[in-house]
Motif scaffolding. Sequence first.
Motif, PDB file in Angstrom:
ATOM      1  N   ALA A  75      51.786 173.550 117.726  1.00 42.42           N
ATOM      2  CA  ALA A  75      52.436 172.532 118.562  1.00 42.42           C
ATOM      3  C   ALA A  75      53.950 172.679 118.518  1.00 42.42           C
ATOM      4  O   ALA A  75      54.526 173.066 117.491  1.00 42.42           O
ATOM      5  CB  ALA A  75      52.045 171.144 118.080  1.00 42.42           C
ATOM      6  N   ILE A  76      54.605 172.367 119.640  1.00 43.43           N
ATOM      7  CA  ILE A  76      56.076 172.337 119.660  1.00 43.43           C
ATOM      8  C   ILE A  76      56.500 171.106 118.839  1.00 43.43           C
ATOM      9  O   ILE A  76      56.026 169.994 119.086  1.00 43.43           O
ATOM     10  CB  ILE A  76      56.613 172.192 121.107  1.00 43.43           C
ATOM     11  CG1 ILE A  76      55.998 173.234 122.047  1.00 43.43           C
ATOM     12  CG2 ILE A  76      58.146 172.206 121.115  1.00 43.43           C
ATOM     13  CD1 ILE A  76      56.587 174.591 122.048  1.00 43.43           C
ATOM     14  N   PRO A  77      57.384 171.318 117.854  1.00 46.31           N
ATOM     15  CA  PRO A  77      57.749 170.202 116.971  1.00 46.31           C
ATOM     16  C   PRO A  77      58.513 169.084 117.681  1.00 46.31           C
ATOM     17  O   PRO A  77      58.996 169.257 118.795  1.00 46.31           O
ATOM     18  CB  PRO A  77      58.663 170.868 115.922  1.00 46.31           C
ATOM     19  CG  PRO A  77      58.419 172.316 116.025  1.00 46.31           C
ATOM     20  CD  PRO A  77      58.004 172.585 117.437  1.00 46.31           C
ATOM     21  N   ALA A  78      58.635 167.979 116.985  1.00 44.79           N
ATOM     22  CA  ALA A  78      59.438 166.857 117.472  1.00 44.79           C
ATOM     23  C   ALA A  78      60.921 167.145 117.227  1.00 44.79           C
ATOM     24  O   ALA A  78      61.275 168.002 116.414  1.00 44.79           O
ATOM     25  CB  ALA A  78      59.032 165.587 116.739  1.00 44.79           C
ATOM     26  N   GLY A  82      57.542 178.428 111.981  1.00 44.42           N
ATOM     27  CA  GLY A  82      58.052 179.791 111.885  1.00 44.42           C
ATOM     28  C   GLY A  82      58.535 180.278 113.224  1.00 44.42           C
ATOM     29  O   GLY A  82      59.285 179.585 113.915  1.00 44.42           O
ATOM     30  N   MET A  83      58.047 181.462 113.641  1.00 43.27           N
ATOM     31  CA  MET A  83      58.562 182.063 114.871  1.00 43.27           C
ATOM     32  C   MET A  83      58.262 181.211 116.106  1.00 43.27           C
ATOM     33  O   MET A  83      58.908 181.367 117.131  1.00 43.27           O
ATOM     34  CB  MET A  83      58.002 183.465 115.072  1.00 43.27           C
ATOM     35  CG  MET A  83      56.528 183.512 115.327  1.00 43.27           C
ATOM     36  SD  MET A  83      55.882 185.203 115.280  1.00 43.27           S
ATOM     37  CE  MET A  83      56.750 185.958 116.629  1.00 43.27           C
ATOM     38  N   THR A  84      57.316 180.299 115.994  1.00 43.13           N
ATOM     39  CA  THR A  84      57.019 179.433 117.138  1.00 43.13           C
ATOM     40  C   THR A  84      58.104 178.378 117.331  1.00 43.13           C
ATOM     41  O   THR A  84      58.304 177.889 118.435  1.00 43.13           O
ATOM     42  CB  THR A  84      55.648 178.756 116.954  1.00 43.13           C
ATOM     43  OG1 THR A  84      55.577 178.269 115.605  1.00 43.13           O
ATOM     44  CG2 THR A  84      54.527 179.735 117.209  1.00 43.13           C
ATOM     45  N   ASP A  85      58.806 178.015 116.252  1.00 41.54           N
ATOM     46  CA  ASP A  85      59.917 177.072 116.425  1.00 41.54           C
ATOM     47  C   ASP A  85      61.271 177.752 116.266  1.00 41.54           C
ATOM     48  O   ASP A  85      62.306 177.159 116.558  1.00 41.54           O
ATOM     49  CB  ASP A  85      59.798 175.866 115.475  1.00 41.54           C
ATOM     50  CG  ASP A  85      59.721 176.265 114.014  1.00 41.54           C
ATOM     51  OD1 ASP A  85      60.727 176.724 113.493  1.00 41.54           O
ATOM     52  OD2 ASP A  85      58.639 176.109 113.394  1.00 41.54           O
ATOM     53  N   ASN A  86      61.274 179.009 115.812  1.00 42.88           N
ATOM     54  CA  ASN A  86      62.527 179.776 115.725  1.00 42.88           C
ATOM     55  C   ASN A  86      62.204 181.262 115.867  1.00 42.88           C
ATOM     56  O   ASN A  86      61.910 181.948 114.889  1.00 42.88           O
ATOM     57  CB  ASN A  86      63.254 179.498 114.408  1.00 42.88           C
ATOM     58  CG  ASN A  86      64.610 180.182 114.358  1.00 42.88           C
ATOM     59  OD1 ASN A  86      64.985 180.916 115.283  1.00 42.88           O
ATOM     60  ND2 ASN A  86      65.346 179.956 113.285  1.00 42.88           N
ATOM     61  N   VAL A 125      62.418 163.911 121.160  1.00 42.58           N
ATOM     62  CA  VAL A 125      61.295 164.680 121.716  1.00 42.58           C
ATOM     63  C   VAL A 125      60.098 164.422 120.803  1.00 42.58           C
ATOM     64  O   VAL A 125      60.187 164.650 119.591  1.00 42.58           O
ATOM     65  CB  VAL A 125      61.578 166.204 121.758  1.00 42.58           C
ATOM     66  CG1 VAL A 125      60.376 166.945 122.349  1.00 42.58           C
ATOM     67  CG2 VAL A 125      62.832 166.526 122.559  1.00 42.58           C
ATOM     68  N   ARG A 126      59.019 163.906 121.384  1.00 39.97           N
ATOM     69  CA  ARG A 126      57.810 163.675 120.580  1.00 39.97           C
ATOM     70  C   ARG A 126      57.165 165.011 120.242  1.00 39.97           C
ATOM     71  O   ARG A 126      57.244 165.954 121.023  1.00 39.97           O
ATOM     72  CB  ARG A 126      56.784 162.859 121.376  1.00 39.97           C
ATOM     73  CG  ARG A 126      57.094 161.402 121.429  1.00 39.97           C
ATOM     74  CD  ARG A 126      55.924 160.635 122.050  1.00 39.97           C
ATOM     75  NE  ARG A 126      56.467 159.470 122.716  1.00 39.97           N
ATOM     76  CZ  ARG A 126      56.697 159.385 124.010  1.00 39.97           C
ATOM     77  NH1 ARG A 126      56.366 160.386 124.817  1.00 39.97           N
ATOM     78  NH2 ARG A 126      57.232 158.302 124.526  1.00 39.97           N
ATOM     79  N   ARG A 127      56.454 165.041 119.112  1.00 40.53           N
ATOM     80  CA  ARG A 127      55.694 166.241 118.772  1.00 40.53           C
ATOM     81  C   ARG A 127      54.601 166.443 119.825  1.00 40.53           C
ATOM     82  O   ARG A 127      53.949 165.484 120.232  1.00 40.53           O
ATOM     83  CB  ARG A 127      55.057 166.074 117.381  1.00 40.53           C
ATOM     84  CG  ARG A 127      54.352 167.309 116.836  1.00 40.53           C
ATOM     85  CD  ARG A 127      53.863 167.060 115.409  1.00 40.53           C
ATOM     86  NE  ARG A 127      54.971 166.580 114.574  1.00 40.53           N
ATOM     87  CZ  ARG A 127      55.924 167.364 114.074  1.00 40.53           C
ATOM     88  NH1 ARG A 127      55.887 168.661 114.287  1.00 40.53           N
ATOM     89  NH2 ARG A 127      56.911 166.855 113.350  1.00 40.53           N
ATOM     90  N   ALA A 147      61.083 177.699 121.750  1.00 35.76           N
ATOM     91  CA  ALA A 147      59.832 177.456 121.015  1.00 35.76           C
ATOM     92  C   ALA A 147      58.627 177.836 121.871  1.00 35.76           C
ATOM     93  O   ALA A 147      58.677 177.762 123.100  1.00 35.76           O
ATOM     94  CB  ALA A 147      59.750 175.990 120.610  1.00 35.76           C
ATOM     95  N   SER A 148      57.566 178.244 121.214  1.00 37.41           N
ATOM     96  CA  SER A 148      56.363 178.644 121.955  1.00 37.41           C
ATOM     97  C   SER A 148      55.114 178.046 121.311  1.00 37.41           C
ATOM     98  O   SER A 148      55.168 177.479 120.213  1.00 37.41           O
ATOM     99  CB  SER A 148      56.236 180.160 121.983  1.00 37.41           C
ATOM    100  OG  SER A 148      55.668 180.615 120.761  1.00 37.41           O
TER     101      SER A 148
END
Length: 432
Positions: A397-400, A319-323, A413-415, A390-391
């Motif tokens: 976790a920051i996604p891959a 969600g908001m952590t990746d967008n 980019v690894r997860r 991303a946060s």
Amino acid sequence: MDFETKNGHLMWDGCDTVALAQEFGTPLYVMSQTKIENKLNELQTNFVDKYEKVRVAYASKAFSTLAMLKIIEKQGFSLEVLSDGELYTAIKADFPPELIEMNGNNKSLAEIEMAIDYGVGRIIVDSLQEVAIIRSIAAKKNKVINILFRITPEVSVATHSFISTGQKDSKFGIPIDPAILFPQVEQAIQAPEVNFLGFHFHVGSQLFENNAHLAAVTIALDLVRLVKEKFDYIIEELNFGGGFGVTYMDSDQPQPFNYFTDPMMERLLDFCQKEHYPQPAVVIEPGRSIVAEAGITLHTIGAIKELPGIRKYASIDGGMTDNIRPGLYQAEYTGVLANKADEPAIETVTISGKACESTDILIKDIELPKIEAGDIFATFSTGAYGYSMASNYNKLAIPAVVLVKNGKADLIVRRQNFDQMLANEIIPASLK
Ligand code: LLP
């Protein structure tokens, strides 16, 4: 939104997105190399090859990873960085330093020193204190630094106020008031430690109209004329920034690059002809328009909650952590169920994120096929300012990131894992 399907699954640059979700897990950013390269080729043909002395500097803030910077380098384009971290990423990608330009409205001493040590091509000065700092560091290192001044062109743009930068009341740029700007210009012309090249502006982001860019070109050219009159000095370079809009929703109607660049170049070339002025080099700094539409994000649907007569929520595993864009700018997105990409829409669903925040809603009211836990939701146009903003809120976790091309997928980019997330945390002895 145009997309391809195979066996009912959403395909992205020849890859089955459901298989990608299985192989790499979700949330997952998927970037199409072909789509990125198509944009670069469009810029190459309609701008770089069309005019003399022009360059494209990719604004790396939109999506900065080692692999992405390699794609830019292979194209022979330049790079815009804004911080020591973005500069470090570029250097680690072996990006030619002379093709790097450094922006930033509050560069630290250490950042300026780092930029000078790496030998970046240009520093774009964005504050009244900066020339003096650059001069003192350059003098110590016996170097001459190319600089431009980022000006605030005082034009207003039709975009979300949070991403408009060229208006008078802005933290970005140096005011064009001659009483403020010209002492800076005079210092830059006279100082032996700097080579004053010209002016830079960036009017705002996600723009569909070229009027703000054109107004800013006119303002920059007025300055070019005044600098000649006042100091008998010839400007060698102008930077027109980025800001070209992309499609997030079907209703968005972005323009090709040359809708912006042709009239800007025409205005410049006209000026040069009329004033008998040698043509300055021109740089543009697109970020979003190169990567946004190349990217999708895959999430897995989890909890579904129906509030009869009110709304149906389906939650995703990110969600908001990746967008952050919907929460921060009320940005709108669209998407599909990647595993049901050929099925007709039958219900209205709100796609919500999993962060502990009411604004963590990715898409309000989207029409989808029957949605179930385990479905894969693909959001379109997430290639710009998704991964890069991303946060780790809620220690998610920051996604891959996967780069796909013609059916082949490479993890770029690894997860992030939990140990990486905690790597810098320390329990002081007094708390042990
Ligand atoms: N050059 C300069 C000096 C900039 O400040 C920017 C963006 C760009 C180039 C690239 O602009 P683009 O072509 O990507 O529009 N996080 C926001 C966008 C912030 C852009 C700030 N500056 C968003 O997600 O919409």
